[in-house]
Design an enzyme around this catalytic site. Structure first.
Site, PDB file in Angstrom:
ATOM      1  N   LYS A   1      12.751   0.686  -3.564  1.00 48.98           N
ATOM      2  CA  LYS A   1      12.134   1.238  -4.783  1.00 48.98           C
ATOM      3  C   LYS A   1      13.196   1.782  -5.725  1.00 48.98           C
ATOM      4  O   LYS A   1      14.201   2.334  -5.275  1.00 48.98           O
ATOM      5  CB  LYS A   1      11.184   2.386  -4.436  1.00 48.98           C
TER       6      LYS A   1
ATOM      7  N   GLY B   1       5.065   1.895 -12.710  1.00 47.24           N
ATOM      8  CA  GLY B   1       4.240   0.722 -12.970  1.00 47.24           C
ATOM      9  C   GLY B   1       4.504  -0.448 -12.030  1.00 47.24           C
ATOM     10  O   GLY B   1       4.228  -1.585 -12.370  1.00 47.24           O
ATOM     11  N   GLY B   2       5.044  -0.126 -10.846  1.00 53.37           N
ATOM     12  CA  GLY B   2       5.282  -1.178  -9.865  1.00 53.37           C
ATOM     13  C   GLY B   2       6.525  -2.010 -10.116  1.00 53.37           C
ATOM     14  O   GLY B   2       6.795  -2.961  -9.389  1.00 53.37           O
TER      15      GLY B   2
ATOM     16  N   GLU C   1      12.039   2.857   1.751  1.00 55.15           N
ATOM     17  CA  GLU C   1      10.961   3.481   2.533  1.00 55.15           C
ATOM     18  C   GLU C   1      10.361   2.458   3.478  1.00 55.15           C
ATOM     19  O   GLU C   1      10.411   1.255   3.211  1.00 55.15           O
ATOM     20  CB  GLU C   1       9.824   3.958   1.606  1.00 55.15           C
TER      21      GLU C   1
ATOM     22  N   HIS D   1      -4.637   4.756  -2.369  1.00 55.11           N
ATOM     23  CA  HIS D   1      -3.904   5.609  -3.308  1.00 55.11           C
ATOM     24  C   HIS D   1      -4.751   6.854  -3.542  1.00 55.11           C
ATOM     25  O   HIS D   1      -5.822   6.763  -4.126  1.00 55.11           O
ATOM     26  CB  HIS D   1      -3.652   4.843  -4.608  1.00 55.11           C
TER      27      HIS D   1
ATOM     28  N   LYS E   1      -5.048   0.838 -12.842  1.00 51.49           N
ATOM     29  CA  LYS E   1      -6.258   1.370 -12.229  1.00 51.49           C
ATOM     30  C   LYS E   1      -7.483   0.880 -12.995  1.00 51.49           C
ATOM     31  O   LYS E   1      -7.446   0.773 -14.226  1.00 51.49           O
ATOM     32  CB  LYS E   1      -6.220   2.901 -12.253  1.00 51.49           C
TER      33      LYS E   1
ATOM     34  N   ARG F   1       2.088  14.696 -16.237  1.00 50.07           N
ATOM     35  CA  ARG F   1       1.228  14.652 -17.426  1.00 50.07           C
ATOM     36  C   ARG F   1      -0.232  14.804 -17.004  1.00 50.07           C
ATOM     37  O   ARG F   1      -0.556  14.722 -15.822  1.00 50.07           O
ATOM     38  CB  ARG F   1       1.376  13.288 -18.100  1.00 50.07           C
TER      39      ARG F   1
ATOM     40  N   VAL G   1      -5.186   9.666 -17.297  1.00 49.90           N
ATOM     41  CA  VAL G   1      -6.396   9.003 -17.812  1.00 49.90           C
ATOM     42  C   VAL G   1      -7.627   9.452 -17.020  1.00 49.90           C
ATOM     43  O   VAL G   1      -8.675   9.758 -17.593  1.00 49.90           O
ATOM     44  CB  VAL G   1      -6.251   7.464 -17.709  1.00 49.90           C
TER      45      VAL G   1
ATOM     46  N   ARG H   1     -12.860   2.360 -16.188  1.00 49.39           N
ATOM     47  CA  ARG H   1     -12.097   2.150 -17.424  1.00 49.39           C
ATOM     48  C   ARG H   1     -12.612   0.898 -18.117  1.00 49.39           C
ATOM     49  O   ARG H   1     -12.705  -0.160 -17.487  1.00 49.39           O
ATOM     50  CB  ARG H   1     -10.612   1.957 -17.109  1.00 49.39           C
TER      51      ARG H   1
HETATM   52  C1  MV4 Z   1       4.402   1.943  -1.577  1.00 48.65           C
HETATM   53  C2  MV4 Z   1       3.514   1.047  -0.955  1.00 48.65           C
HETATM   54  C3  MV4 Z   1       3.615   0.894   0.404  1.00 48.65           C
HETATM   55  N1  MV4 Z   1       4.560   1.551   1.101  1.00 48.65           N
HETATM   56  N2  MV4 Z   1       5.321   2.595  -0.840  1.00 48.65           N
HETATM   57  C4  MV4 Z   1       3.197   0.911  -6.070  1.00 48.65           C
HETATM   58  C5  MV4 Z   1       3.574   1.594  -7.346  1.00 48.65           C
HETATM   59  C6  MV4 Z   1       4.221   2.877  -6.987  1.00 48.65           C
HETATM   60  N3  MV4 Z   1       3.472   3.951  -7.583  1.00 48.65           N
HETATM   61  C7  MV4 Z   1       4.220   2.956  -5.501  1.00 48.65           C
HETATM   62  N4  MV4 Z   1       3.570   1.767  -5.011  1.00 48.65           N
HETATM   63  C8  MV4 Z   1       3.495   1.506  -3.696  1.00 48.65           C
HETATM   64  N5  MV4 Z   1       4.375   2.159  -2.897  1.00 48.65           N
HETATM   65  C9  MV4 Z   1       5.385   2.394   0.459  1.00 48.65           C
HETATM   66  N6  MV4 Z   1       6.320   3.026   1.185  1.00 48.65           N
HETATM   67  C10 MV4 Z   1       2.568   0.403  -1.745  1.00 48.65           C
HETATM   68  C11 MV4 Z   1       2.557   0.611  -3.132  1.00 48.65           C
HETATM   69  C12 MV4 Z   1       1.548  -0.087  -3.864  1.00 48.65           C
HETATM   70  C13 MV4 Z   1       0.548   0.587  -4.520  1.00 48.65           C
HETATM   71  C14 MV4 Z   1       0.500   1.986  -4.512  1.00 48.65           C
HETATM   72  C15 MV4 Z   1      -0.503   2.655  -5.164  1.00 48.65           C
HETATM   73  C16 MV4 Z   1      -1.473   1.928  -5.824  1.00 48.65           C
HETATM   74  C17 MV4 Z   1      -1.438   0.557  -5.863  1.00 48.65           C
HETATM   75  C18 MV4 Z   1      -0.430  -0.132  -5.226  1.00 48.65           C
HETATM   76  C19 MV4 Z   1      -0.412  -1.517  -5.266  1.00 48.65           C
HETATM   77  C20 MV4 Z   1       0.598  -2.181  -4.628  1.00 48.65           C
HETATM   78  C21 MV4 Z   1       1.590  -1.471  -3.938  1.00 48.65           C
END
Ligand code: MV4
Length: 445
Positions: A158, A164-165, A200, A208, A237, A292, A295, A338
């Site tokens: 990461k 935003g991915g 990680e 989430h 989302k 912040r 939404v 949304r």
């Molecule tokens: C992760 C994960 C799985 N394992 N971290 C996606 C965006 C960022 N906010 C963090 N994200 C993720 N981190 C670990 N260690 C899976 C995601 C993830 C995800 C997280 C939240 C909401 C949607 C997602 C969609 C794909 C991957």
């Protein structure tokens, strides 16, 4: 109390802030681009300032123009809403330098939490569970390979500056980690000007779950429980709800207390969201914090009966949070859909254009947050989210039924919207059972 606030945003969130200010007796200055000058919500502000053309870089993202607008209208504070300048540390610093109050956390708290490795370290200091992974940054591919061997595949690389991915790569073995490490670094460098990465353990099919918190400048911090935002399409989302349908009360309290410990560790004030991943065994792991208002804040407002924007304004004006955690009760279930100007049958392509037909839903348990009206024009220059429908009912089953009823009433045309996509999700048996994770949409639709 503040006397005059400039709202540095547009659309539904600008209107949301203007309304909260009005109820608190705070005057407002609404800024707008040339593309937005006909929106009636601007008339609800005490003053309006046109800050530039439709292009965001010359209007809603233009710091000198926004600061100038605040100075000429004698606004003492700026509410940034979400998006645009809301998490821009340079903007918060310039506000401070100009003697304008930024309605948000301190520059120092923004700096700490925007760096995902620093945020992770702060979480560890505060004894908040984090995903197993690196202590700090990964400075070579060899270091990443060594750690992956220790924690076991799959792992995820990461970006420290990520969002935003972007700047993320999953790896299931040494070869894909070598490639993913390089790709994540390059993508992060291009997107954020910072190629620093960390590692990680990859949590498979997580939910989430995020905790809404609020802190003041007198050392008080409270939470407003959690939201489940697992219904996402390509990191956008679509539907959020509170409470998370699979959390038991004991885990909920532990999760929310963990979020508060991080916020205290960061010496935070104003609204924040602390994001966690929830795995199949109900283990939660901190991943990042947003500095912040978000939404989806209305779902937390509906289940707690607390106006989060008013709290932001009161706290910025120097007031202390004068309610205790025990005063914040979780009542019923709220769901938000949304509504985006996008065509679900054409890969969610943006659908700007005029709105000839506009008929919003109403009735018991329905809230619509939008700046829309019949005759409005949706500009291609801005985010496609045009409305939020929020429902509140005693149970999840009733909330889903109310949302189905509200979306059926909601008529927006001739532009295409995500209303039918939301209806499909709401009637899917896995959503109804609450058995979803962050991959649900991309797997199912
Ligand atoms: C992760 C994960 C799985 N394992 N971290 C996606 C965006 C960022 N906010 C963090 N994200 C993720 N981190 C670990 N260690 C899976 C995601 C993830 C995800 C997280 C939240 C909401 C949607 C997602 C969609 C794909 C991957």
């Amino acid at each position: 109390m503040l006397s005059r606030v400039l709202v540095a945003n547009r659309g539904e969130i600008a209107l949301r802030v203007i309304r909260a200010c009005r109820e608190l007796g705070i005057e407002t200055v609404a800024v707008h681009s040339k593309a937005d000058s006909a929106f009636p919500y601007l008339d609800l502000a005490d003053e309006t300032v046109c800050i530039g053309p439709a292009d965001c870089a010359q209007s809603y993202l233009n710091i000198p123009r926004i600061i100038s607008a605040a100075e000429v209208t004698d606004a003492e504070a700026i509410h940034p809403g979400y998006g645009f300048l809301a998490e821009n540390i340079e903007f918060a610093q310039i506000c401070r330098d100009c003697g304008i109050l930024f309605i948000g956390p301190s520059v120092e708290a923004m700096q700490l939490l925007s760096d995902k490795v620093e945020a992770r370290k702060a979480a560890m200091r505060a004894k908040v569970p984090v995903v197993p992974g690196s202590e700090g940054t990964m400075d070579s591919v060899e270091e990443a390979l060594k750690l992956a061997e220790k924690i076991g595949y799959p792992v995820i690389v990461k970006a420290v500056a990520g969002g935003g991915g972007r700047g993320m790569r999953v790896a299931h073995n040494d070869i894909s980690l070598r490639n993913g490490y390089t790709a994540a670094k390059a993508e992060a460098q291009a997107a954020f000007g910072n190629g620093t990465v960390y590692l990680e353990k990859f949590i498979e099919e997580p939910r989430h779950v995020e905790v809404q918190v609020m802190a003041d400048n007198h050392g008080h911090a409270v939470h407003f429980y959690e939201r489940d935002c697992s219904v996402q399409r390509r990191h956008q989302k679509m539907i959020e709800e509170s409470p998370c349908p699979v959390l038991d009360q004991e885990t909920r309290i532990k999760l929310c207390d963990a979020a508060l410990r991080l916020i205290r560790e960061a010496k935070y004030s104003s609204a924040a969201t602390v994001e966690f991943l929830l795995d199949k065994n109900k283990n939660y792991y901190f991943i990042e914090a947003n500095t912040r208002i978000q939404v989806e804040h209305p779902v937390s407002e509906m289940v707690t009966g607390q106006d989060l924007i008013k709290w932001q304004l009161k706290i910025a004006g120097g007031q202390a949070i004068d309610i205790t955690q025990d005063d914040i009760k979780l009542n019923g279930v709220a769901i938000e859909c949304r509504i985006n100007a996008e065509d679900p049958s054409n890969n969610f392509a943006p659908c700007p254009g005029p709105i000839d037909q506009y008929m919003p839903p109403g009735g018991f348990g329905v809230r619509v947050d939008t700046h829309l009206h019949q005759g409005a024009k949706i500009s291609p220059h801005y985010d496609s989210m045009i409305a939020k429908v929020i429902v509140h009912q005693p149970t999840r089953k009733e909330a889903i039924a109310t949302m189905q009823r509200a979306l059926r009433e909601f008529k927006i045309g001739p532009i295409k919207t995500t209303i039918p996509a939301c209806q499909d999700i709401l009637s899917h048996n896995l959503f109804v059972k609450g058995e979803i994770d962050t991959g649900f949409i991309d797997r199912t639709f």
